[in-house]
Design an enzyme around this catalytic site. Structure first.
Site, mmCIF file in Angstrom:
data_model
loop_
_atom_site.group_PDB
_atom_site.id
_atom_site.type_symbol
_atom_site.label_atom_id
_atom_site.label_comp_id
_atom_site.label_asym_id
_atom_site.label_seq_id
_atom_site.Cartn_x
_atom_site.Cartn_y
_atom_site.Cartn_z
ATOM 1 N N ASN A 87 -11.551 -3.438 -10.332
ATOM 2 C CA ASN A 87 -11.672 -4.023 -8.987
ATOM 3 C C ASN A 87 -11.803 -2.998 -7.860
ATOM 4 O O ASN A 87 -12.020 -3.370 -6.707
ATOM 5 C CB ASN A 87 -10.514 -4.997 -8.685
ATOM 6 C CG ASN A 87 -10.479 -6.160 -9.658
ATOM 7 O OD1 ASN A 87 -11.473 -6.874 -9.779
ATOM 8 N ND2 ASN A 87 -9.381 -6.336 -10.370
ATOM 9 N N ASN B 230 -6.630 6.500 -10.382
ATOM 10 C CA ASN B 230 -6.102 5.234 -9.879
ATOM 11 C C ASN B 230 -6.429 4.193 -10.939
ATOM 12 O O ASN B 230 -7.547 3.685 -11.012
ATOM 13 C CB ASN B 230 -6.736 4.854 -8.536
ATOM 14 C CG ASN B 230 -6.121 3.581 -7.953
ATOM 15 O OD1 ASN B 230 -5.384 2.865 -8.646
ATOM 16 N ND2 ASN B 230 -6.416 3.295 -6.697
ATOM 17 N N HIS C 293 0.029 -1.256 -14.371
ATOM 18 C CA HIS C 293 1.192 -2.114 -14.605
ATOM 19 C C HIS C 293 1.192 -2.788 -15.971
ATOM 20 O O HIS C 293 2.117 -3.549 -16.274
ATOM 21 C CB HIS C 293 1.252 -3.191 -13.502
ATOM 22 C CG HIS C 293 1.013 -2.644 -12.132
ATOM 23 N ND1 HIS C 293 1.857 -1.711 -11.550
ATOM 24 C CD2 HIS C 293 0.009 -2.841 -11.230
ATOM 25 C CE1 HIS C 293 1.377 -1.397 -10.348
ATOM 26 N NE2 HIS C 293 0.267 -2.058 -10.136
ATOM 27 N N ASP D 105 -0.462 6.187 -23.257
ATOM 28 C CA ASP D 105 -0.575 7.073 -24.421
ATOM 29 C C ASP D 105 -1.677 8.114 -24.231
ATOM 30 O O ASP D 105 -1.509 9.281 -24.602
ATOM 31 C CB ASP D 105 -0.852 6.256 -25.688
ATOM 32 C CG ASP D 105 0.377 5.505 -26.183
ATOM 33 O OD1 ASP D 105 1.487 5.777 -25.691
ATOM 34 O OD2 ASP D 105 0.225 4.640 -27.068
ATOM 35 N N HIS E 174 -2.592 5.710 -5.567
ATOM 36 C CA HIS E 174 -2.755 4.303 -5.193
ATOM 37 C C HIS E 174 -2.988 4.231 -3.694
ATOM 38 O O HIS E 174 -2.302 4.929 -2.934
ATOM 39 C CB HIS E 174 -1.516 3.474 -5.548
ATOM 40 C CG HIS E 174 -1.237 3.444 -7.009
ATOM 41 N ND1 HIS E 174 -1.963 2.666 -7.882
ATOM 42 C CD2 HIS E 174 -0.339 4.127 -7.760
ATOM 43 C CE1 HIS E 174 -1.512 2.864 -9.112
ATOM 44 N NE2 HIS E 174 -0.534 3.750 -9.069
ATOM 45 N N SER F 147 -2.454 1.488 -1.829
ATOM 46 C CA SER F 147 -1.254 0.811 -1.334
ATOM 47 C C SER F 147 -0.030 1.457 -1.984
ATOM 48 O O SER F 147 -0.175 2.364 -2.814
ATOM 49 C CB SER F 147 -1.318 -0.683 -1.684
ATOM 50 O OG SER F 147 -1.218 -0.850 -3.100
ATOM 51 N N ARG G 160 4.314 -5.525 -9.899
ATOM 52 C CA ARG G 160 3.803 -4.158 -9.693
ATOM 53 C C ARG G 160 4.909 -3.105 -9.812
ATOM 54 O O ARG G 160 4.657 -1.909 -9.661
ATOM 55 C CB ARG G 160 3.115 -4.047 -8.329
ATOM 56 C CG ARG G 160 1.853 -4.855 -8.219
ATOM 57 C CD ARG G 160 1.179 -4.703 -6.865
ATOM 58 N NE ARG G 160 0.457 -5.908 -6.522
ATOM 59 C CZ ARG G 160 -0.779 -6.217 -6.953
ATOM 60 N NH1 ARG G 160 -1.441 -5.377 -7.705
ATOM 61 N NH2 ARG G 160 -1.350 -7.363 -6.620
HETATM 62 C C1 DQA Z 1 -3.790 -0.201 -6.572
HETATM 63 C C2 DQA Z 1 -2.461 -0.943 -6.671
HETATM 64 C C3 DQA Z 1 -2.433 -1.833 -7.883
HETATM 65 O O1 DQA Z 1 -1.192 -2.541 -7.939
HETATM 66 C C4 DQA Z 1 -3.545 -2.864 -7.827
HETATM 67 O O2 DQA Z 1 -3.576 -3.636 -8.999
HETATM 68 C C5 DQA Z 1 -4.878 -2.257 -7.548
HETATM 69 C C6 DQA Z 1 -4.976 -1.150 -6.589
HETATM 70 C C7 DQA Z 1 -3.891 0.640 -5.268
HETATM 71 O O3 DQA Z 1 -4.732 1.518 -5.216
HETATM 72 O O4 DQA Z 1 -3.152 0.371 -4.322
HETATM 73 O O5 DQA Z 1 -5.897 -2.729 -8.042
HETATM 74 O O6 DQA Z 1 -3.893 0.704 -7.671
#
Ligand code: DQA
Length: 147
Positions: free
Chosen positions: A12, A73, A79, A86, A99, A101, A110
């Site tokens: 994503n 990232n 999670h 591994d 990250h 966030s 999370r």
């Molecule tokens: C993330 C934080 C993750 O919890 C989330 O699933 C993401 C983005 C971040 O960059 O803040 O897809 O990795």
């Protein structure tokens, strides 16, 4: 030619810019990559994103064999993925987790993190700037600071 710093992104992150901008900011992944190219100087970069867990595992193995450092990232796989944990444990180069966030300040699901226990350092909650800090740290750790 020095070995590249790998910058790998999980699921994503290709949607950055339009995906929940109040959480992840307005920068696209390409914006972030462009800033890293500018900052990299003579350090080669491998900039990649995938929505597939196994591909990320394969790329982590490749980074260990062919890279000088890894900035990761793993997004939601952070999670959930023991396979990525591994792969990171088997990694022979410094790994910096990033990250945008701060997952520790977000949803309870999370709070589980399979990446952090397997990496050198984690940068979270600073948005796109976290990637720039991670690249500066990677260059320093691998002796590729500009003189
Ligand atoms: C993330 C934080 C993750 O919890 C989330 O699933 C993401 C983005 C971040 O960059 O803040 O897809 O990795």
């Amino acid at each position: 030619m020095s070995k590249p710093v790998y910058v790998l992104g999980g699921p994503n992150l290709n949607l950055l810019g339009s995906r929940e901008p109040e959480i992840y900011g307005r920068d696209t992944l390409e914006d972030i990559h462009q800033r890293l190219r500018t900052l990299a100087g003579s350090t080669p970069l491998e900039l990649r994103q995938t929505n597939h867990e196994g591909e990320l595992v394969t790329w982590i193995q490749e980074a260990s064999a062919s890279g000088s450092a890894l900035i990761l990232n793993a997004a939601a796989y952070t999670h959930t993925s023991i396979a990525i944990h591994d792969a990171l444990k088997a990694c022979n180069i410094p790994v910096i987790e990033v990250h945008l966030s701060n997952p520790a300040a977000r949803d309870s699901f999370r709070q589980v993190n399979y990446v952090s226990p397997a990496v050198k350092a984690t940068i979270a909650g600073l948005g796109a700037y976290g990637y720039e800090l991670a690249l500066m740290a990677a260059k320093s750790l691998t002796g590729q600071e500009e003189t």
